[in-house]
Design a protein around this motif. Structure first.
Motif, mmCIF file in Angstrom:
data_model
loop_
_atom_site.group_PDB
_atom_site.id
_atom_site.type_symbol
_atom_site.label_atom_id
_atom_site.label_comp_id
_atom_site.label_asym_id
_atom_site.label_seq_id
_atom_site.Cartn_x
_atom_site.Cartn_y
_atom_site.Cartn_z
ATOM 1 N N ARG A 239 -5.618 4.871 1.913
ATOM 2 C CA ARG A 239 -4.355 5.026 2.297
ATOM 3 C C ARG A 239 -3.670 6.158 1.652
ATOM 4 O O ARG A 239 -2.471 6.504 1.958
ATOM 5 C CB ARG A 239 -3.367 3.860 2.327
ATOM 6 N N THR A 240 -4.356 6.931 0.659
ATOM 7 C CA THR A 240 -3.670 7.795 -0.100
ATOM 8 C C THR A 240 -3.901 9.353 0.796
ATOM 9 O O THR A 240 -2.992 10.303 0.491
ATOM 10 C CB THR A 240 -4.565 7.961 -1.178
ATOM 11 N N MET A 241 -4.712 9.450 1.494
ATOM 12 C CA MET A 241 -5.047 10.613 2.228
ATOM 13 C C MET A 241 -5.886 11.570 1.434
ATOM 14 O O MET A 241 -6.447 12.717 1.732
ATOM 15 C CB MET A 241 -3.800 11.447 2.681
ATOM 16 N N LEU A 242 -6.430 10.873 0.374
ATOM 17 C CA LEU A 242 -7.345 11.731 -0.481
ATOM 18 C C LEU A 242 -8.894 11.234 -0.478
ATOM 19 O O LEU A 242 -9.701 11.815 -1.167
ATOM 20 C CB LEU A 242 -6.868 11.654 -1.890
ATOM 21 N N MET A 243 -9.213 10.083 -0.043
ATOM 22 C CA MET A 243 -10.413 9.568 0.084
ATOM 23 C C MET A 243 -10.967 10.010 1.412
ATOM 24 O O MET A 243 -10.442 9.799 2.575
ATOM 25 C CB MET A 243 -10.612 7.948 0.016
ATOM 26 N N ARG B 298 0.952 -1.208 -0.095
ATOM 27 C CA ARG B 298 0.090 0.105 -0.019
ATOM 28 C C ARG B 298 0.839 1.124 0.103
ATOM 29 O O ARG B 298 2.080 1.190 0.254
ATOM 30 C CB ARG B 298 -0.774 -0.144 1.122
ATOM 31 N N GLU B 299 0.217 2.347 -0.281
ATOM 32 C CA GLU B 299 0.813 3.671 -0.245
ATOM 33 C C GLU B 299 1.750 3.907 -1.196
ATOM 34 O O GLU B 299 2.238 5.088 -1.726
ATOM 35 C CB GLU B 299 1.398 4.017 1.152
ATOM 36 N N THR B 300 2.519 2.857 -1.567
ATOM 37 C CA THR B 300 3.668 3.140 -2.813
ATOM 38 C C THR B 300 2.862 3.794 -3.865
ATOM 39 O O THR B 300 1.934 3.343 -4.563
ATOM 40 C CB THR B 300 4.029 1.907 -3.214
ATOM 41 N N THR B 301 3.636 4.882 -4.477
ATOM 42 C CA THR B 301 3.011 5.926 -5.574
ATOM 43 C C THR B 301 3.473 5.722 -6.738
ATOM 44 O O THR B 301 4.839 5.734 -6.936
ATOM 45 C CB THR B 301 3.200 7.486 -4.674
ATOM 46 N N SER C 185 2.146 12.658 7.096
ATOM 47 C CA SER C 185 3.211 11.757 7.441
ATOM 48 C C SER C 185 3.977 11.510 6.018
ATOM 49 O O SER C 185 3.326 11.602 4.732
ATOM 50 C CB SER C 185 3.055 10.441 8.105
ATOM 51 N N THR C 186 5.159 11.139 6.152
ATOM 52 C CA THR C 186 6.029 10.520 4.797
ATOM 53 C C THR C 186 5.268 9.306 4.356
ATOM 54 O O THR C 186 5.675 9.061 3.180
ATOM 55 C CB THR C 186 7.627 10.329 5.275
ATOM 56 N N TYR C 187 4.529 8.554 4.976
ATOM 57 C CA TYR C 187 3.958 7.266 4.805
ATOM 58 C C TYR C 187 3.286 7.284 3.732
ATOM 59 O O TYR C 187 3.080 6.340 3.084
ATOM 60 C CB TYR C 187 3.316 6.954 6.110
ATOM 61 N N PHE C 188 2.245 8.327 3.442
ATOM 62 C CA PHE C 188 1.063 8.069 2.615
ATOM 63 C C PHE C 188 1.096 8.643 1.432
ATOM 64 O O PHE C 188 1.956 9.587 1.103
ATOM 65 C CB PHE C 188 -0.118 8.738 3.507
ATOM 66 N N SER C 189 0.498 8.334 0.406
ATOM 67 C CA SER C 189 0.700 8.593 -1.091
ATOM 68 C C SER C 189 0.577 10.064 -1.564
ATOM 69 O O SER C 189 1.129 10.320 -2.414
ATOM 70 C CB SER C 189 -0.544 7.803 -1.708
ATOM 71 N N ALA C 190 -0.233 10.614 -1.010
ATOM 72 C CA ALA C 190 -0.701 12.149 -1.465
ATOM 73 C C ALA C 190 0.602 13.071 -1.190
ATOM 74 O O ALA C 190 1.210 13.713 -1.623
ATOM 75 C CB ALA C 190 -1.887 12.740 -0.648
ATOM 76 N N VAL C 191 1.231 12.642 0.107
ATOM 77 C CA VAL C 191 2.505 13.615 0.177
ATOM 78 C C VAL C 191 3.769 13.027 -0.745
ATOM 79 O O VAL C 191 4.277 14.098 -0.989
ATOM 80 C CB VAL C 191 2.872 13.194 1.691
#
Length: 519
Positions: free
Chosen positions: A196-200, A87-90, A137-143
């Motif tokens: 997990r993207t921070m966009l939903m 997950r989260e890998t962008t 966080s550095t963790y999530f896709s949108a960042v």
């Protein structure tokens, strides 16, 4: 479903890919697995080649289908395919050519620390927490996507020309497996990956205009959000041409489904590249006061979503790989348990495996890997044991946070993932958890099984949750604590001291600046 009909599962992980074939009872019939190259261009950076990922999936499918043929079964006996993924890998690709615009930024990558600082100059890290259940966080896709737009000219240009397609691994795989640019591949993402993207919006399960505008993504191309269990399209080439892809879950949610944690209060912990504990909270999202994440657990077609609390540890199995590949302490990952068992304790050594910061419940981007308590007595056996203990200490910290948020404390913890194969590690875990039993299934490919369950539910292999009762239910191993309360608390006190020693090292080393780390 006849005896000769099976379910395929693509398990696309952080360091390897596998294709696993199950029967209706959850029995693993055959599989193929391969590692793919990891790229570390700078300290804290972790990248993947999107084409490497796609090629690894194609290779694993073909090899597993060939192995199935050696058992006397046709490829047509695979009725459907599920996907579970890191997950989260962008990823960012050109919507008109289908070609990636830069390497994929992996979930554990820490290059975006300064991006987070900029985003929080006028807002707190929890500014979107009520919307998406996640902190900045550095963790999530949108960042990560924001970093791409700021630092990769090809991504910025594609966005300005309305050609930028953003996606996580599930979207990239489904798009290409169902035809890609040439045959109009499906552009979808399931609710667990989208969460997990921070966009939903965690409440509506739709893309949030507030979040999109916060990150400066107005007008960006986003995949359609769909349930975890539904038909997304058909595979267009290879041995499985014409087979439906009918299930998709982020890897940790897939393990929750594979462990059949379908009731409120059920919890599992997956010991993979990272370590991830999920706690089923039912049909309503629960927001943590103790550093945990709110996420979608799963959604089957036509049903309401189920939510979970999650605690994430960035480094688990990858620390064992580090011992193997960087230090040469072991020759294979399997050796670590044997090595650790040769000593009764770590002789006071603690290994805080914060290679790219610390996730839950600490959330310290500035932490770095730290080994405390070394003496001339320290041997590689002590380092090996300290590496396993690091995962178990962090799991206890997350479990304590969950017990504070949850109405009912946990009494057992279902475990899976590669590191759970180590009896030594699982006994250490049980020792540190006192009266909470550690329960390990015989067949531990539960992440792949979860995607298979989602796929099978969508096309009627199973008609209800009740039919899953006997799936992978035999020959479980139970681990119980064997140490005294005094020893347990002394060990854990040492860990808490070691954790504080790791804080702030990124600032000392100047690794939170990306001034010279542009493409």
């Amino acid at each position: 479903m006849t005896r000769e009909q099976f379910i395929g599962s693509i398990d696309q992980g952080t360091t390897s890919t596998r294709f696993v074939i199950f029967d209706k009872n959850g029995k693993l019939i055959t599989y193929h697995q391969m590692e793919f190259e990891q790229h570390y261009p700078y300290p804290g950076w972790v990248e993947h080649d999107p084409y490497d990922i796609l090629a690894s999936v194609d290779t694993c499918i073909e090899h597993a289908v060939y192995k199935l043929s050696l058992l006397g079964y046709e490829s047509s006996s695979i009725r459907c395919v599920g996907i579970t993924n890191q997950r989260e890998t962008t990823l960012a690709w050109d919507s008109e050519t289908g070609q990636p615009l830069c390497p994929a930024i992996v979930w554990s990558d820490n290059r975006t620390a300064q991006t987070v600082q900029k985003l929080t100059e006028n807002d707190s890290v929890d500014t979107l927490y009520s919307v998406c259940g996640l902190p900045l966080s550095t963790y999530f896709s949108a960042v990560k996507l924001r970093w791409m737009l700021d630092h990769v000219s090809e991504v910025k240009e594609a966005y300005e020309n309305n050609r930028l397609q953003f996606g996580t691994i599930d979207t990239w795989l489904i798009y290409n497996l169902t035809g890609g640019i040439d045959k109009g591949g499906a552009l979808v993402t399931d609710v667990t990956n989208a969460s997990r993207t921070m966009l939903m919006d965690i409440h509506t399960l739709q893309w949030s205009e507030k979040a999109i505008n916060f990150f400066g993504f107005k007008g960006i191309k986003l995949a359609k959000i769909v349930p975890s269990s539904s038909v997304f399209g058909k595979i267009t080439k290879g041995s499985l041409q014409g087979v439906s892809i009918s299930g998709c879950l982020g890897d940790q949610q897939s393990a929750l489904v594979g462990q059949k944690c379908f009731h409120v209060g059920d919890a599992k912990n997956t010991y993979g590249t990272g370590c991830f504990m999920l706690f089923n909270t039912g049909s309503n999202p629960v927001f943590s006061d103790n550093g945990l994440l709110t996420t979608v657990a799963y959604q089957f077609d036509g049903q309401s979503p189920t939510y979970a609390l999650e605690g994430s540890i960035a480094v688990a199995g990858s620390s064992i790989q580090w011992l193997r590949d960087n230090l040469g302490i072991i020759q294979s990952a399997k050796e670590i348990g044997q090595l650790a068992s040769k000593v009764k304790d770590t002789a006071g050594v603690y290994f805080v495996t914060a290679f790219s910061g610390l996730f839950a419940p600490y959330w310290r981007n500035d932490a770095r890997g730290t080994i405390c308590g070394l003496t001339q007595f320290t041997k590689r056996e002590h380092i090996a044991r300290a590496t396993l203990e690091a995962v178990c200490y962090q799991t206890r910290a997350i479990l304590e946070a969950m017990n504070k948020d949850a109405e009912h404390p946990l009494r057992s913890l279902k475990v899976d993932g590669g590191v759970s194969n180590s009896d030594e590690c699982m006994q250490i875990q049980a020792d540190l958890l006192d009266d909470i039993e550690v329960e390990r299934p015989e067949m531990r490919e539960t992440t792949a099984l979860g995607a298979a369950i989602a796929a099978g539910m969508a096309i009627g292999v199973w008609q209800s949750m009740e039919e899953l009762i006997d799936v992978n239910s035999e020959n479980k191993t139970i681990f119980k604590s064997k140490i005294s309360d005094k020893r347990r608390e002394k060990m854990y006190h040492g860990w808490k001291e070691a954790i504080t020693r790791s804080f702030g090292w990124a600032d000392v080393l100047g690794q939170n600046s990306d001034d010279v780390l542009n493409y």
